[in-house]
Enzyme design. Sequence first.
Site, PDB file in Angstrom:
ATOM      1  N   SER A   1      39.643  37.868  26.365  1.00  0.00           N
ATOM      2  CA  SER A   1      40.888  37.469  25.705  1.00  0.00           C
ATOM      3  C   SER A   1      40.735  36.049  25.172  1.00  0.00           C
ATOM      4  O   SER A   1      39.965  35.255  25.730  1.00  0.00           O
ATOM      5  CB  SER A   1      42.053  37.512  26.702  1.00  0.00           C
ATOM      6  OG  SER A   1      43.224  36.918  26.155  1.00  0.00           O
TER       7      SER A   1
ATOM      8  N   TYR B   1      45.486  35.242  34.946  1.00  0.00           N
ATOM      9  CA  TYR B   1      44.955  35.988  33.806  1.00  0.00           C
ATOM     10  C   TYR B   1      43.926  35.164  33.036  1.00  0.00           C
ATOM     11  O   TYR B   1      42.823  35.641  32.726  1.00  0.00           O
ATOM     12  CB  TYR B   1      46.097  36.411  32.888  1.00  0.00           C
ATOM     13  CG  TYR B   1      45.658  37.253  31.715  1.00  0.00           C
ATOM     14  CD1 TYR B   1      45.293  38.586  31.899  1.00  0.00           C
ATOM     15  CD2 TYR B   1      45.600  36.725  30.437  1.00  0.00           C
ATOM     16  CE1 TYR B   1      44.886  39.373  30.828  1.00  0.00           C
ATOM     17  CE2 TYR B   1      45.194  37.501  29.353  1.00  0.00           C
ATOM     18  CZ  TYR B   1      44.843  38.824  29.562  1.00  0.00           C
ATOM     19  OH  TYR B   1      44.439  39.594  28.486  1.00  0.00           O
TER      20      TYR B   1
END
Length: 202
Positions: free
Chosen positions: A108, A121
């Site tokens: 990501s 995350y």
Amino acid sequence: MKKAIVTGASQGIGRAIKLRLESEGWEVHNFSLPADVRDYAQCKSFCDFLGHVDLLVNNAAICKLTPFDQIEPDEWRETIDINVTGVYNMSRAAVPHLTDGDIINISSRAAVYAHPNHAAYCASKAAVMSLSEVMSMDLRKDGIRVGYILPGVVATRLAGIEPKEWFLQPEDVAEAVMAMVNLPRRASLGRVEIKPSFQPFK
């Protein structure tokens, strides 16, 4: 027929990747719930049953929006176990069956550009990015190419964020996977970063 494994292919990015591969004639096997990427034994049993595969896409992930000072140990552990250890488990189980194949890990842009309330995350996706680089070096001797994708914000259910019209679509990430897979074998997959073209400035 080429054979692929995609983790977390029941919805979102994983489903888009599965459908895109199938549109090109691939045989795609979905490793999703109730299967658990946190369980190495399950991953190994699945890969051993399938035998030779040409592609593994590690996509399964979770994201919970919690300020750092409110993250409980169980939430931190769950995020790392699924997002990072899951990549290790599935890749390690698949490697014996992947000679001259490819591994693509979905990281990501959050791995590089931090966001508030995304500590677990962001940390997990940074780990996936670093792990991918090492895997690429360690597995080249077996003819296995390893690449990774850093998508910007995508219109999925991850983290329960309400999609906006300028978000990337899951199909955009699937196209990046296809572009990487279709490179000549002499070319390294490396890193692909994609972001919305028309994100508004604040």
